[in-house]
Scaffold this active site. Structure first.
Site, PDB file in Angstrom:
ATOM      1  N   GLU A 157      -2.114   1.849  -2.353  1.00 47.45           N
ATOM      2  CA  GLU A 157      -2.973   2.048  -3.534  1.00 47.45           C
ATOM      3  C   GLU A 157      -2.523   3.255  -4.356  1.00 47.45           C
ATOM      4  O   GLU A 157      -3.319   4.017  -4.894  1.00 47.45           O
ATOM      5  CB  GLU A 157      -4.438   2.200  -3.124  1.00 47.45           C
ATOM      6  CG  GLU A 157      -5.013   0.966  -2.440  1.00 47.45           C
ATOM      7  CD  GLU A 157      -6.497   1.073  -2.187  1.00 47.45           C
ATOM      8  OE1 GLU A 157      -7.185   1.857  -2.881  1.00 47.45           O
ATOM      9  OE2 GLU A 157      -6.996   0.377  -1.279  1.00 47.45           O
ATOM     10  N   GLU A 255      -6.394  -5.285   3.079  1.00 43.50           N
ATOM     11  CA  GLU A 255      -7.690  -4.625   2.965  1.00 43.50           C
ATOM     12  C   GLU A 255      -8.503  -5.369   1.905  1.00 43.50           C
ATOM     13  O   GLU A 255      -8.166  -5.345   0.721  1.00 43.50           O
ATOM     14  CB  GLU A 255      -7.476  -3.166   2.554  1.00 43.50           C
ATOM     15  CG  GLU A 255      -8.678  -2.269   2.661  1.00 43.50           C
ATOM     16  CD  GLU A 255      -8.358  -0.844   2.235  1.00 43.50           C
ATOM     17  OE1 GLU A 255      -9.202  -0.244   1.553  1.00 43.50           O
ATOM     18  OE2 GLU A 255      -7.259  -0.341   2.575  1.00 43.50           O
TER      19      GLU A 255
END
Length: 317
Positions: A157, A255
């Site tokens: 991320e 995720e």
């Protein structure tokens, strides 16, 4: 003459043995390692749980609050295919990987592939030197030496955490840091490098963070959906085409869950990823659910009613 021949055969045997040691230990339960990225017929030799659509399934357990992978496996009656664990590089002086290594035995006994999310929180991207990368490689090799397949999700991320101030640096520095990590781990048997941005509004926003196809084994994206009508196509289709399909890479979702934590939305998203037909996306192979009660209760197994848990598991073989 016989003594010379004996010595020659001995040297050949020693050479072969040393060669095998240098190659390292291949995963005991491979999931992606050594497999064709975009094939529906190259079945992994992994005993973990799968959805009825063939997608391998695992969990990000809430280990900080004692929810170990063994507890989730016990609650589901199935062994997870993947386990996601998080670790931080807290200093440019070195990395010891204690957050991961404290779970080595548990990961090994679970027979799951480890998704190791290593976050450079205590240093800037340009401080991820070859020395730091060597420290990371040393930690990863402790797992692979035990026959555990590792997906190294370095600085995941990155597009989000730079804006949030958790990571420091720009995309050019990130790519150099990534390539330092790649150079350190590329020859480790059982280790695959996993590039994973956070969901962005448009797919072109990922491009500046792309390290290059030669430096990536797996692509994926973290996303938390909010609608019960979400599908793999609506949530991941553009990303899949731009990176998994274009570069012929394994795609995994490391995720995901839903926001808000509405049971109906969670159940719909589990169904969309584990039960709906996704054969038109052959590079897509794996999901790891965010099984934590954090800003929302993302869980679909632990702490849930028997009815919710049973419905969740009804989506898996």
């Amino acid at each position: 003459m016989r003594s010379i021949m004996f010595v020659s055969w001995y040297l050949i045997l020693l050479s072969v043995t040393l060669g095998e040691l240098c190659l390292g230990i291949k995963p005991t339960h491979p999931l992606f390692y050594g497999r064709k990225p975009c094939s529906l017929t190259d079945t992994p030799a992994n005993p973990g749980m799968r959805g009825y659509n063939g997608i391998y399934w695992g969990w990000n357990p809430d280990v900080e609050n004692g929810a170990m992978i063994s507890a989730i496996n016990s609650a589901t009656g199935k062994n997870a295919s993947t386990i996601g664990l998080f670790s931080q590089i807290n200093s440019p002086d070195g990395y010891d990987g204690h957050q991961l290594l404290s779970h080595l035995d548990a990961v090994k006994s679970s027979k799951a592939t480890l998704i190791a999310s290593i976050m450079p929180n205590g240093l800037s991207f340009d401080e991820v030197t070859p020395a730091i990368a060597a420290d990371v490689a040393s930690v990863i090799k402790k797992f692979t030496d035990e026959g555990i397949e590792v997906w190294l999700r370095f600085a995941h991320e990155m597009n989000w955490y730079v804006r949030a101030g958790t990571y420091r640096g720009n995309s050019t520095q990130f790519i150099q840091a990534w390539r330092n990590i790649h150079a350190a781990v590329k020859d480790i048997e059982g280790c695959l490098l996993f590039w994973c941005p956070n969901n962005a509004k448009t797919v072109d926003l990922y491009a500046q963070w792309w390290p290059g196809a030669d430096y990536v084994d797996i692509v994926g994206m973290d996303q938390y959906v909010s609608s019960s009508s979400s599908t793999f196509k609506t949530a991941y289709g553009d990303f899949y085409n731009a990176y998994a399909k274009k570069y012929t890479k394994h795609m995994a979702i490391p995720e995901t869950a839903t926001k808000p934590a509405d049971v109906d939305v969670k159940e719909a998203w589990v169904y969309a990823l584990s039960n709906k037909n996704v054969s038109s996306y052959p590079c897509f192979k794996s999901v790891t659910w965010f099984e934590l009660d954090k800003s929302y209760d993302f869980r679909v197994v632990m702490g849930q009613s028997e009815g919710v848990r049973d419905w969740t598991m009804s989506n898996f073989e």
